[in-house]
Every structure is written in structure tokens, then in C-alpha cells.
Scaffold this motif. Structure first.
Motif, PDB file in Angstrom:
ATOM      1  N   GLY A   1       0.803  -1.222   0.000  1.00  0.00           N
ATOM      2  CA  GLY A   1       0.000   0.000   0.000  1.00  0.00           C
ATOM      3  C   GLY A   1       0.834   1.269   0.000  1.00  0.00           C
ATOM      4  O   GLY A   1       1.944   1.317   0.535  1.00  0.00           O
ATOM      5  N   LYS A   2       0.261   2.293  -0.608  1.00  0.00           N
ATOM      6  CA  LYS A   2       0.941   3.592  -0.723  1.00  0.00           C
ATOM      7  C   LYS A   2       1.184   4.222   0.654  1.00  0.00           C
ATOM      8  O   LYS A   2       2.233   4.836   0.879  1.00  0.00           O
ATOM      9  CB  LYS A   2       0.071   4.542  -1.572  1.00  0.00           C
ATOM     10  N   SER A   3       0.246   4.053   1.576  1.00  0.00           N
ATOM     11  CA  SER A   3       0.394   4.664   2.899  1.00  0.00           C
ATOM     12  C   SER A   3       1.594   4.076   3.630  1.00  0.00           C
ATOM     13  O   SER A   3       2.348   4.801   4.290  1.00  0.00           O
ATOM     14  CB  SER A   3      -0.882   4.467   3.726  1.00  0.00           C
ATOM     15  N   LYS A   4       1.792   2.753   3.498  1.00  0.00           N
ATOM     16  CA  LYS A   4       2.939   2.118   4.137  1.00  0.00           C
ATOM     17  C   LYS A   4       4.245   2.577   3.479  1.00  0.00           C
ATOM     18  O   LYS A   4       5.257   2.747   4.162  1.00  0.00           O
ATOM     19  CB  LYS A   4       2.812   0.597   4.054  1.00  0.00           C
ATOM     20  N   TYR A   5       4.208   2.774   2.170  1.00  0.00           N
ATOM     21  CA  TYR A   5       5.389   3.250   1.449  1.00  0.00           C
ATOM     22  C   TYR A   5       5.811   4.620   2.001  1.00  0.00           C
ATOM     23  O   TYR A   5       7.004   4.895   2.173  1.00  0.00           O
ATOM     24  CB  TYR A   5       5.097   3.345  -0.044  1.00  0.00           C
ATOM     25  N   ASP A   6       4.821   5.468   2.270  1.00  0.00           N
ATOM     26  CA  ASP A   6       5.109   6.794   2.808  1.00  0.00           C
ATOM     27  C   ASP A   6       5.517   6.736   4.280  1.00  0.00           C
ATOM     28  O   ASP A   6       6.241   7.618   4.773  1.00  0.00           O
ATOM     29  CB  ASP A   6       3.882   7.703   2.653  1.00  0.00           C
ATOM     30  N   ASP A   7       5.050   5.699   5.001  1.00  0.00           N
ATOM     31  CA  ASP A   7       5.349   5.594   6.431  1.00  0.00           C
ATOM     32  C   ASP A   7       6.806   5.224   6.690  1.00  0.00           C
ATOM     33  O   ASP A   7       7.398   5.685   7.685  1.00  0.00           O
ATOM     34  CB  ASP A   7       4.455   4.535   7.091  1.00  0.00           C
TER      35      ASP A   7
END
Length: 374
Positions: free
Chosen positions: A62-68
Motif C-alpha cells: 500500500g501507498k500509505s505504508k510506502y510513505d510511512d
């Protein structure tokens, strides 16, 4: 930089038994970085790690995890921990530098030089284990307890006071009641280590009076790769998983694929009873479940799930007389006709009786009858 699941994490026992509180993901980033340190290294290097590599190794999507990932890695710059040396505490930062190369999609990390005695050129009093043993653990205390027990595996048995465990994990205001500590820390870690690592443990509670003051851990080394672990290419590492997946399919009445069964098993941390409970809840749900697998995974991912209390409605006693005949189904017109007959109404005539003011009593007026009876 390529990272493999069989890379070794090697830490001094002083570092294993240091006081710190990191999230599960923060610990995995530190341990992943530690697995890149080579035995012959004289000093720490800067390690360039792609975000995609972090995602792949840590099983994130997921994109959110990539940003996290960059946020968490950069946040580790502010994290410190404490090592006791001859009763003199030493406070050390985990990282000396962290740089996020956003366009290129990688992070540059370097350990603090103060960590050299605890990660480099270790000759004695250290613990080594394969990186894969902690990659699939979800509980932050599970990772800590794994390392502590692994460092004492040669002893087979070790006693640790509750106070010391809480101090190592920096648990202050959480789980003040022992039952909460047992459920959230000990029992959760026990299930995870048994299902996903190369050691497991049993434990005995040590009491002083009525108070539980310490835990005696019996450490069991297996050297077997546990069911539920997969390598970075997604291949199963344990042949026994096949039988387990078939069992899960049967629990869910063969409504799911083996791939779905493996996802459920992994999310449930190998707890078959939890999977059974989740499926019972799904069957008793009043709402339509469009995605059974997603629903089950959501339930088993919870630390604790409870089956809802089903209150059975009491059946009203039947007022029908005994018999095997069917009750007649009355229409609205039937009830109107019955009511009219009880009021002495003749629906064929529409004249109003002067005595009782009821339509069409047909000279059979109830008032007239009452008067004549007098």
C-alpha cells in the motif's frame, strides 16, 4: 542493497538486555539494518536501502505504508535507549544519520558510533539469529522476548522478575494488573514465538504470598522453520503447511482457496481456535457478508475477539387447540363480516335503525330485544 532472510542479526547480550521502547516496525528496521553489518567490519557503513526492499522484506503493501517507512526511519534519529554498564547507565541514539532520497526511492541509514562495542567484532557474550525469525512477529514485546530468551537458550530455564521485564520493556502505566500483562505480553508472545520462530517457551508463575512476582521460562529450541512463515518470494517454507491449510478450508466449509487459508492462518498467528471462533461469528452475523475472507482476516487480526451473545427469543405458547388441522387464513373482508354479524348488521340493506342507530339491524335490534326482555 539486497537483503536475504537468512542474514544474521548479531548483538551483544548487553544490547539485548538494554532498556528501550520501540514499535514493532521501528524494531524491524533496526534489526534489518543490523543484519547488514558484517563480522569483519571495523566501523559502521552507510547503508542505502530502497523503500521497495523495506516493503518486500517486512511484508508491507500500500501507498500509505510506502510513505510511512521514511517517516519512521527518520524518526529513529530521535530515539535513544539505555544500557547499564557497572550500574552506570549509558544513553545512546540508535542512528547517527538518516537521509531520505525521495526521487530515487531509498533511505541512507548509519548506526551511531557508540554502538560499535555492541554490534561489531563480538567475541563473547553475544546472540545471533536469522533475520527471518523476527520478520513475521507482530507484537513489539514478542520481538523483545524472543531476543531475551534466545540469548538464554543454552540455559533452558531462566527466571525473570515481573518488575525487571516491565523495566526492560519500559512498560510504566500499561498493563498494571498482572492479568493484563499476562494476556497482552506473555500469552501473545508465547503464541507468536511458537508459530513463527525457532524457539518456543512454557512458563511458571512464581508467587510471594498471593502476588506473582516472577516468571520461570522453560526455553525450547526447535531449529525448525515454523508453519506460516514464507520467504521473500512468497514460497512456503514448511511442507506441513499443506495439511494445516486443508484443515482451515474444512473449518470454513471449503468456501475458500488454499491461498486464502494461508492468509487467514498468518493473520491469526497460527491460532486455529481463533479462526474457528471468527467463522462462527461470521455465520451468526445478521448482515450479509460479501467478502468472507476479508471478514475473517479482520476478526483474526484483532488481539482478542469475543463471540457475540445470542439471546434466543422465547416462543409464545400456542393458543390453538390441539389437532393436526391448519388454521384458516382470514382476509380483511372476513373480519369486517364477522364484526358486522356481531353487531347484527345486515349488509344487504342500508336503512338506519331508529332505536340503536346501527345500519340494517333488520328488525332484530339489540335495544328492542333488551326492552322486550324487561
Amino acid at each position: 542493497m539486497e537483503i536475504k532472510e537468512n542474514f544474521l542479526v548479531t548483538k551483544s547480550n548487553d544490547l539485548v538486555n538494554s532498556r528501550y521502547d520501540l514499535t514493532t516496525l521501528e524494531q524491524k528496521i533496526i534489526l534489518l539494518l543490523a543484519s547488514l553489518v558484517q563480522p569483519e567490519d571495523e566501523k559502521f557503513k552507510e547503508y542505502n536501502i530502497k523503500i521497495d526492499t523495506f516493503m518486500k522484506v517486512l511484508g508491507l503493501t500500500g501507498k500509505s505504508k510506502y510513505d510511512d517507512i521514511p517517516k519512521i526511519a527518520m524518526g529513529l534519529m530521535k530515539k535513544v535507549f539505555e544500557i547499564k554498564r557497572n550500574n552506570n547507565p549509558l544513553v545512546i541514539a540508535w542512528l547517527s544519520s538518516a537521509e531520505y532520497h525521495k526521487k530515487e526511492g531509498y533511505i541512507t541509514l548509519e548506526f551511531s558510533p557508540k554502538l560499535r562495542p555492541y554490534l561489531l567484532n563480538l567475541k563473547e557474550f553475544y546472540t545471533s539469529y536469522k533475520l527471518e525469525n523476527i520478520l513475521f512477529l507482530k507484537g513489539k514485546y514478542s520481538i523483545r522476548l524472543y531476543e531475551i530468551l534466545k540469548s538464554n537458550a543454552f540455559k533452558k530455564d531462566i527466571r525473570i522478575s515481573i518488575e525487571h521485564l516491565r523495566d526492560l520493556f519500559k512498560i510504566t502505566n500499561e498493563y498494571e494488573r498482572y492479568n493484563d500483562f499476562k494476556r497482552k505480553v506473555l500469552e501473545y508472545a508465547k503464541k507468536e514465538l511458537q508459530a513463527k520462530t525457532d524457539i518456543s517457551f512454557e512458563y511458571t508463575e512464581i508467587k510471594e504470598g498471593k502476588k506473582i512476582v516472577a516468571i520461570n521460562f522453560n526455553i525450547i529450541s526447535t531449529d525448525l522453520v515454523k508453519i506460516g512463515q514464507t520467504n521473500f518470494k512468497g514460497n512456503t517454507l514448511d511442507d506441513n503447511l499443506e495439511n494445516t491449510l486443508v484443515k482451515i478450508q474444512k473449518i470454513l466449509e471449503n468456501q475458500i482457496t488454499k491461498k486464502d487459508a494461508e492468509s487467514i492462518y498468518t493473520k491469526a498467528n497460527g491460532d486455529i481456535e481463533k479462526i474457528k471462533m471468527a467463522y462462527r461469528i461470521s455465520k451468526n452475523s445478521k448482515e450479509e457478508i460479501k467478502n468472507l475472507v476479508g471478514y475473517i482476516i479482520k476478526l483474526v487480526s484483532m488481539e482478542e475477539i469475543q463471540e457475540p451473545i445470542v439471546v434466543k427469543q422465547k416462543k409464545e405458547p400456542s393458543k390453538r387447540p390441539n389437532g393436526n388441522f391448519e388454521q384458516r387464513a382470514y382476509t380483511k373482508e372476513d373480519f369486517v363480516a364477522i364484526e358486522n354479524s356481531l353487531l347484527y348488521i345486515n349488509t344487504k340493506n342500508n336503512e338506519i335503525c331508529e332505536s340503536c342507530k346501527i345500519e340494517d339491524c333488520n328488525n332484530n335490534c339489540p335495544l328492542d330485544q333488551a326492552l322486550s326482555a324487561q
